[in-house]
Design an enzyme around this catalytic site. Sequence first.
Site, PDB file in Angstrom:
ATOM      1  N   ASP A  24       0.860  -1.178   0.000  1.00  0.00           N
ATOM      2  CA  ASP A  24       0.000   0.000   0.000  1.00  0.00           C
ATOM      3  C   ASP A  24       0.901   1.234   0.000  1.00  0.00           C
ATOM      4  O   ASP A  24       2.116   1.133   0.247  1.00  0.00           O
ATOM      5  CB  ASP A  24      -0.898  -0.057   1.244  1.00  0.00           C
ATOM      6  CG  ASP A  24      -1.889   1.095   1.310  1.00  0.00           C
ATOM      7  OD1 ASP A  24      -2.244   1.646   0.243  1.00  0.00           O
ATOM      8  OD2 ASP A  24      -2.294   1.458   2.420  1.00  0.00           O
ATOM      9  N   PHE A  25       0.312   2.406  -0.243  1.00  0.00           N
ATOM     10  CA  PHE A  25       1.110   3.636  -0.248  1.00  0.00           C
ATOM     11  C   PHE A  25       0.928   4.407   1.059  1.00  0.00           C
ATOM     12  O   PHE A  25       1.806   4.411   1.916  1.00  0.00           O
ATOM     13  CB  PHE A  25       0.735   4.502  -1.450  1.00  0.00           C
ATOM     14  CG  PHE A  25       1.554   5.764  -1.557  1.00  0.00           C
ATOM     15  CD1 PHE A  25       2.898   5.702  -1.867  1.00  0.00           C
ATOM     16  CD2 PHE A  25       0.973   7.018  -1.353  1.00  0.00           C
ATOM     17  CE1 PHE A  25       3.668   6.863  -1.955  1.00  0.00           C
ATOM     18  CE2 PHE A  25       1.716   8.172  -1.442  1.00  0.00           C
ATOM     19  CZ  PHE A  25       3.078   8.104  -1.745  1.00  0.00           C
ATOM     20  N   ASP A  26      -0.236   5.030   1.258  1.00  0.00           N
ATOM     21  CA  ASP A  26      -0.469   5.850   2.454  1.00  0.00           C
ATOM     22  C   ASP A  26      -0.474   4.992   3.712  1.00  0.00           C
ATOM     23  O   ASP A  26      -1.169   3.982   3.793  1.00  0.00           O
ATOM     24  CB  ASP A  26      -1.806   6.581   2.331  1.00  0.00           C
ATOM     25  CG  ASP A  26      -1.814   7.588   1.197  1.00  0.00           C
ATOM     26  OD1 ASP A  26      -1.251   8.669   1.362  1.00  0.00           O
ATOM     27  OD2 ASP A  26      -2.382   7.260   0.129  1.00  0.00           O
ATOM     28  N   ASP A 197      -1.646  -1.139   5.789  1.00  0.00           N
ATOM     29  CA  ASP A 197      -2.012  -0.657   7.128  1.00  0.00           C
ATOM     30  C   ASP A 197      -3.506  -0.506   7.346  1.00  0.00           C
ATOM     31  O   ASP A 197      -3.960  -0.392   8.482  1.00  0.00           O
ATOM     32  CB  ASP A 197      -1.363   0.704   7.390  1.00  0.00           C
ATOM     33  CG  ASP A 197      -2.061   1.831   6.620  1.00  0.00           C
ATOM     34  OD1 ASP A 197      -2.163   1.721   5.379  1.00  0.00           O
ATOM     35  OD2 ASP A 197      -2.525   2.787   7.262  1.00  0.00           O
TER      36      ASP A 197
END
Length: 247
Positions: A24-26, A197
């Site tokens: 994932d990124f954020d 997350d």
Amino acid sequence: MLPAELIGALDVAAATPRLLVTSDFDGTLAPIVNDPAAARALPAAAESLIALADLPDTHTALVSGRALGVLRDLSAMPPSVHLVGSHGAEFLSGFAHDVDETLLGRMVAELDAIATNRPGVAVETKPASVALHIRNASDADGEAALAAARAASTEWDAHVTAGKAVLEFAVIDTDKGEAVDILREQTSATVVVFLGDDVTDEKAFRRMREDDIGIKVGPGDTAAGFRIGTPDDVADVLAYLLAARRS
């Protein structure tokens, strides 16, 4: 210091014939920030992800809730790193399903009205979805906005995804787990590593197979087999995997 059990699993993954590392990124590669447009990947994490992609029989990818174009700009990843946006629905080749533009426009208009006069409540329009963000709103305004959005959505044929301080409504089916499986097939990966997350990442964790590694970043219930604390730990995981894969 990474958990010993995770280090052992990473050693096994590093020795696999064809490795796919996805994230994932954020909140994972990039720390969570109040201004979504200010999110940037931790340099150490980004460098390791890119370096992994340059190794033989090794592929890397970001699978994010961001629109693909936004993900490309914010992550600044080279073409060697696969990018998948819109919670797994938006690939470089386009969307996996048809987009209902009329419904999308209606949802944007109604959510804009809900956000009006509620400071800190923001509406983010994407190519196939619209998100209501409450991270910067007061508790009262945030909860009221979410309640109004949920009530409005009963009249929409939309897929609803709840995240951290955000409620997203998509006019297509979105599934990070399906996206990871598509990448697995495209790369013929024998082991997949996925880091995430948010609750939207649970669909990917549930798709992990034998010898795959799902790594939850931060607190919360999870189907992932391993847990680490922060994006700094993500950088450590990627650096360790890079060194182990090289050797």
